[in-house]
Design an enzyme around this catalytic site. Sequence first.
Site, PDB file in Angstrom:
ATOM      1  N   HIS A 164     -24.223 -45.508 -11.630  1.00 40.55           N
ATOM      2  CA  HIS A 164     -22.746 -46.084 -10.753  1.00 40.55           C
ATOM      3  C   HIS A 164     -21.712 -45.664 -11.048  1.00 40.55           C
ATOM      4  O   HIS A 164     -20.775 -45.296 -10.597  1.00 40.55           O
ATOM      5  CB  HIS A 164     -22.763 -46.899 -10.728  1.00 40.55           C
ATOM      6  CG  HIS A 164     -21.281 -48.167  -9.939  1.00 40.55           C
ATOM      7  ND1 HIS A 164     -21.189 -47.754  -9.050  1.00 40.55           N
ATOM      8  CD2 HIS A 164     -21.938 -49.668  -9.246  1.00 40.55           C
ATOM      9  CE1 HIS A 164     -20.652 -48.445  -8.369  1.00 40.55           C
ATOM     10  NE2 HIS A 164     -20.629 -49.344  -8.023  1.00 40.55           N
ATOM     11  N   ASP A 382     -33.139 -39.709   7.708  1.00 40.58           N
ATOM     12  CA  ASP A 382     -34.338 -39.878   7.737  1.00 40.58           C
ATOM     13  C   ASP A 382     -34.800 -38.267   7.632  1.00 40.58           C
ATOM     14  O   ASP A 382     -34.134 -37.371   7.793  1.00 40.58           O
ATOM     15  CB  ASP A 382     -34.940 -39.466   9.104  1.00 40.58           C
ATOM     16  CG  ASP A 382     -36.094 -39.225  10.287  1.00 40.58           C
ATOM     17  OD1 ASP A 382     -37.097 -38.061   9.625  1.00 40.58           O
ATOM     18  OD2 ASP A 382     -35.816 -38.453  11.890  1.00 40.58           O
TER      19      ASP A 382
END
Length: 461
Positions: A164, A382
Amino acid sequence: MASSIRVISTSNIHLASQNSDSTRKIELGPWDLQVLLLDLIQVGFLYHYPKANKGTVIQHLKSSLSFTLDFFPQLAGRLAVMDHDDGTSSVFIHCNNTGALFIHALAENLTISDILLPVYLPPIVRSFFPFTEAKNYQGTHKPLFTVQVTELVDGFFMGFTVNHALADGKALFHFLTCWSEISRGGGLLSKPPTMERWFLNGIERPMRIRFPKEGDHEKEKLNSPLLPERVFHFSKAKIVELKAKASSTVGSNHKLSSLQVLMAHLWRAIIRNQGIDPKQKVNFKLVVDIRPRMNPPLGDNYLGNALDDGTLSMTAGELLRQEGLAKAALEMNKVVAMYTEETIVSHLKSWLEDRRILTISEMFGEAVDMGGAPTFNVFGIDFGWGKPVMVRSGPGDKSHGTITVFAGPEEGDIYAEVNLPHEIMETLARDSEFMDAVTPAVGFFTAATIKKMTTTIRSSL
């Protein structure tokens, strides 16, 4: 659904280019430094197997990741700490090409429907995410980016973990979108990342903080058991109904967003089903993307943390009144609107006075808190064999009342992951006022569609 996870291989993935500058260091900014004690960011996607030879999937993903790291060398690096004589430290990302970690695993006998059909998230899914117990400051010796590809009987789950201190959720989705572009055959990125961090004018650099030590706040983590998790699907039509109900109360002069009204609806339901004293203060915490609020804007391709958080408070009685839906949504709207560049800079100057590193309890406290965003490019992830059938966030930084939102497959749909104790979750599911806005769905499919899919899958095994 008995199954186990077996790791087949682990690999360090390096930049494809041999011309990387292994001496480059990028200084962490103030927003990055504040999260060093928190958990890593985790998000995962469930896919059907590609029609092409599934045996080529792993090698293709490794190769395309390597090429993508040429544009994101930070993800193949480690955190570097420079100590000062006064006991403080400065922190950098060392782009030393030590490597991102790629884990190939197998979940024997587990199918897509085993993950999609249960009302609650099956516990085994949490093992699809690597380094769930790690903290960001451990990026000095742990990879800054890891992907675990877990094969199922009829598909696979890709669990991504990023430090993070390196990136927030928006930056992670930007990276994943770029990786998927390259995986589909793209050579150049549509939106290359912005590498350098933003700093206040005149600030002393490199910035100094008290760097966390190994084991800091371990007890806090141990006292925060993982809670049951359930996903609720809200269709655009149902959200429009909620918005119209709220808007009729506050009038046409106030513009309420669909997300704010939906979060108000969820917040009310969570509080209503805990039997809280009407006079007790209840809190809702949200994060604000500050990229577009700076002058000039930081840009959507800013690779780092660019978030601030805001909290609104009301009594339980105020929240649960008939007009509470509109009031809560309006207060959320006001909190977000407060985040001008002036406010953001003021918050940073205040933080510079003590440079306190956030802990999990300080970050969340006694509040229902929202993460994620319906604007994240979920269906752009994708890799060349189809869009995901489900998205889930990992177990990191979750507590009582944590909500994580993602876009649904239809424009305007929103999915909300909710973490609550089992008894409260069950009461929530029997709350007709709340459930009237929920559309039955499994993963990214309606319940009717998934039943047909399951019958087809089972018959082919």
